[in-house]
Design a protein around this motif. Structure first.
Motif, short mmCIF file in Angstrom:
data_model
loop_
_atom_site.label_atom_id
_atom_site.label_comp_id
_atom_site.label_asym_id
_atom_site.label_seq_id
_atom_site.Cartn_x
_atom_site.Cartn_y
_atom_site.Cartn_z
N PHE A 191 0.86 -1.18 0.00
CA PHE A 191 0.00 0.00 0.00
C PHE A 191 0.90 1.24 0.00
N VAL A 192 0.41 2.36 -0.54
CA VAL A 192 1.17 3.62 -0.50
C VAL A 192 0.25 4.74 -0.03
N ASP A 193 0.87 5.77 0.60
CA ASP A 193 0.14 6.90 1.17
C ASP A 193 0.91 8.18 0.85
N ALA A 194 0.29 9.06 0.04
CA ALA A 194 0.95 10.31 -0.34
C ALA A 194 0.63 11.47 0.59
N ASN A 195 -0.32 11.28 1.51
CA ASN A 195 -0.72 12.35 2.44
C ASN A 195 -1.00 13.67 1.71
N GLY A 196 -1.63 13.56 0.54
CA GLY A 196 -2.05 14.75 -0.19
C GLY A 196 -0.93 15.52 -0.87
N GLU A 208 0.07 4.94 -12.85
CA GLU A 208 0.48 4.10 -13.98
C GLU A 208 1.72 3.29 -13.65
N GLU A 209 2.62 3.87 -12.86
CA GLU A 209 3.83 3.17 -12.45
C GLU A 209 3.54 2.14 -11.36
N PHE A 210 2.59 2.44 -10.49
CA PHE A 210 2.31 1.55 -9.37
C PHE A 210 1.87 0.16 -9.83
N ILE A 211 1.22 0.08 -10.98
CA ILE A 211 0.72 -1.21 -11.46
C ILE A 211 1.85 -2.22 -11.58
N LYS A 212 3.03 -1.75 -11.95
CA LYS A 212 4.18 -2.65 -12.14
C LYS A 212 4.58 -3.35 -10.84
N TYR A 213 4.21 -2.76 -9.71
CA TYR A 213 4.64 -3.28 -8.40
C TYR A 213 3.45 -3.77 -7.57
N ASP A 214 2.35 -3.99 -8.24
CA ASP A 214 1.14 -4.54 -7.61
C ASP A 214 0.70 -3.74 -6.40
N VAL A 215 0.82 -2.41 -6.48
CA VAL A 215 0.29 -1.55 -5.43
C VAL A 215 -1.24 -1.60 -5.49
N GLN A 216 -1.87 -1.93 -4.37
CA GLN A 216 -3.32 -2.12 -4.37
C GLN A 216 -4.08 -1.07 -3.56
N TRP A 217 -3.37 -0.16 -2.94
CA TRP A 217 -3.99 0.85 -2.07
C TRP A 217 -3.25 2.16 -2.27
N TYR A 218 -3.97 3.20 -2.63
CA TYR A 218 -3.39 4.51 -2.94
C TYR A 218 -4.12 5.53 -2.08
N GLU A 219 -3.47 5.90 -0.98
CA GLU A 219 -4.13 6.74 0.03
C GLU A 219 -3.80 8.21 -0.17
N GLU A 220 -4.83 9.02 -0.12
CA GLU A 220 -4.69 10.48 -0.23
C GLU A 220 -3.69 10.91 -1.31
N ALA A 235 -11.73 7.63 -10.87
CA ALA A 235 -12.36 7.26 -12.14
C ALA A 235 -11.34 6.90 -13.21
N HIS A 236 -10.10 7.39 -13.07
CA HIS A 236 -9.10 7.19 -14.12
C HIS A 236 -7.92 6.33 -13.68
N THR A 237 -8.00 5.76 -12.49
CA THR A 237 -6.95 4.88 -11.99
C THR A 237 -7.34 3.44 -12.27
N PRO A 238 -6.39 2.57 -12.61
CA PRO A 238 -6.72 1.17 -12.87
C PRO A 238 -7.52 0.54 -11.74
N ALA A 239 -8.43 -0.34 -12.12
CA ALA A 239 -9.36 -0.92 -11.14
C ALA A 239 -8.66 -1.71 -10.05
N CYS A 240 -7.44 -2.15 -10.28
CA CYS A 240 -6.72 -2.95 -9.28
C CYS A 240 -6.19 -2.11 -8.13
N ILE A 241 -6.28 -0.78 -8.25
CA ILE A 241 -5.78 0.12 -7.19
C ILE A 241 -6.96 0.79 -6.51
N ALA A 263 -15.68 9.64 -4.06
CA ALA A 263 -14.27 10.02 -4.01
C ALA A 263 -13.34 8.87 -3.66
N VAL A 264 -13.86 7.81 -3.07
CA VAL A 264 -12.99 6.75 -2.56
C VAL A 264 -13.55 5.36 -2.86
N ASP A 265 -12.63 4.40 -2.95
CA ASP A 265 -13.01 2.99 -2.99
C ASP A 265 -13.10 2.42 -1.58
N VAL A 266 -12.31 2.98 -0.67
CA VAL A 266 -12.32 2.60 0.74
C VAL A 266 -12.35 3.87 1.57
#
Length: 365
Positions: A191-196, A208-220, A235-241, A263-266
């Motif tokens: 999982f990754v967290d950018a804190n805005g 787009e880069e995260f897909i290569k590393y199977d990142v499944q959670w993209y926080e803030e 709406a524009h991020t791959p469904a796996c994230i 705004a969120v999946d979770v």
């Protein structure tokens, strides 16, 4: 004054300042200590505890604004007490310092109620599940690659299958750091967290880069206040994230706005900010009504005893700072078992007992 069995007799508030074990930072913030405000509510010959993590001014706010409202009231009527406190903070704003004060008070009230009724808090609330999944949370931007690897490898040894790292402070270095983290965790999930920290376009490019590393959670990826931006990214991020946010929410109206904006999946919430046990459960049920998974932010010792009441609960943050603090402060801290936390089932209330003599060194006079 005479107090009956269920009347609240006294309220004590203490503040503690705990240094970090190493320098810590995320995409938008740097810190070297954590402040805990701990409330003890007593009545009927028993005491309940609650706490929040925030500014030290929360303590005098509780003492000067909330305590006198609660003393003498019936501990069993927590919804009434919660509403009483909420009305009291009207002119101070129903968020931030004021709502964190209510959160600490509400948690202590629920702990005391369960102790008076001689029930574990999870049993009093009613369990929808026996345990909750957790993700190890740390990987601070201040860590070098060795520190990042060591932390994640340790969590993997403990059976934790999901791990979150901080990104966004130096975006050009984020992918290299993600590579290091992915190597450390092997087949476990990152999982990754950018804190805005990102702009909307930066956030999409990074996804787009995260897909290569199977990142499944993209926080803030952007600020939680930017619900339009979060919606666009989702709406524009791959469904796996999964896009997640909500940790800075205080009231139900905030969470409703986040959900209505898609705004969120979770959706995340923090029991020490969103109104304690009372507010956390309401946010969870609101989330269920929208068909969105619900997750907790920080304070694992508290969430482990409450989140099992929610059928749509997804995963809890096992945050490095708070795990370290809560283990040092309390007997009864639940330990991970195969990547899950189980609520205390053999002790009343939260099942936490303050190690008074061990933590007095951190108390702010």
């Amino acid at each position: 004054m005479h107090f009956s069995l269920n009347q609240i007799a006294s309220i004590e508030v203490n503040t503690y300042k705990i240094p970090t074990d190493l320098p810590e930072s995320d995409g938008t913030y740097v810190w070297d200590h954590t402040i805990m405000i701990l409330v003890t509510v007593s009545g009927g010959g028993k005491s309940g505890i609650g706490y929040t993590y925030g500014n030290e001014v929360i303590a005098p706010y509780i003492q000067n604004k909330l305590a006198s409202l609660i003393v003498g009231k019936d501990i069993l009527d927590i919804e009434y007490l919660h509403n009483l406190m909420f009305r009291q903070i009207r002119n101070d704003g129903n968020c931030g310092i004021a709502y964190m004060a209510i959160s600490a008070m509400d948690i202590a009230l629920w702990d005391l109620k369960a102790r008076i009724l001689e029930l574990p808090l999870a049993s009093l609330l009613g369990k929808a599940s026996e345990s909750i999944a957790i993700y190890g949370s740390g990987g601070f931007t201040s860590y070098d690659n060795n520190q990042l690897t060591q932390q994640f490898e340790q969590w993997a040894k403990e059976g934790i299958q999901y791990m979150k790292m901080k990104i966004g402070r130096e975006p050009k270095q984020d992918i290299d750091r993600i590579k290091t983290a992915k190597t450390a965790i092997g087949n476990n999930t990152l999982f990754v967290d950018a804190n805005g920290a990102y702009t909307v376009k930066q956030a999409l490019k990074m996804a787009e880069e995260f897909i290569k590393y199977d990142v499944q959670w993209y926080e803030e990826p952007v600020s939680s206040d930017n619900t339009d931006g979060l919606h666009f990214i989702r709406a524009h991020t791959p469904a796996c994230i999964n896009i997640s946010a909500g940790e800075y929410g205080y009231t139900l109206s905030y969470f409703k706005k986040m959900l209505e904006a898609q705004a969120v999946d979770v959706l995340q919430a923090d029991i020490t900010r969103c109104g304690g046990v009372t507010g956390f459960l309401k946010a969870g049920h609101l989330c269920q009504a929208f068909g969105i998974p619900f997750s907790s932010h920080c304070a694992p010792a508290l969430h482990a005893n409450v989140a099992t009441a929610l059928p749509n609960f997804y995963i809890a943050e096992y945050f490095h700072d708070h795990v370290r603090i809560e283990n040092e402060f309390f007997d009864g801290m639940p330990a991970p078992t195969n990547g899950r936390l189980f609520p205390n089932s053999d002790k009343y209330g939260l099942g936490l007992e303050l190690k008074t003599h061990d933590v007095v060194k951190y108390r702010i006079k």
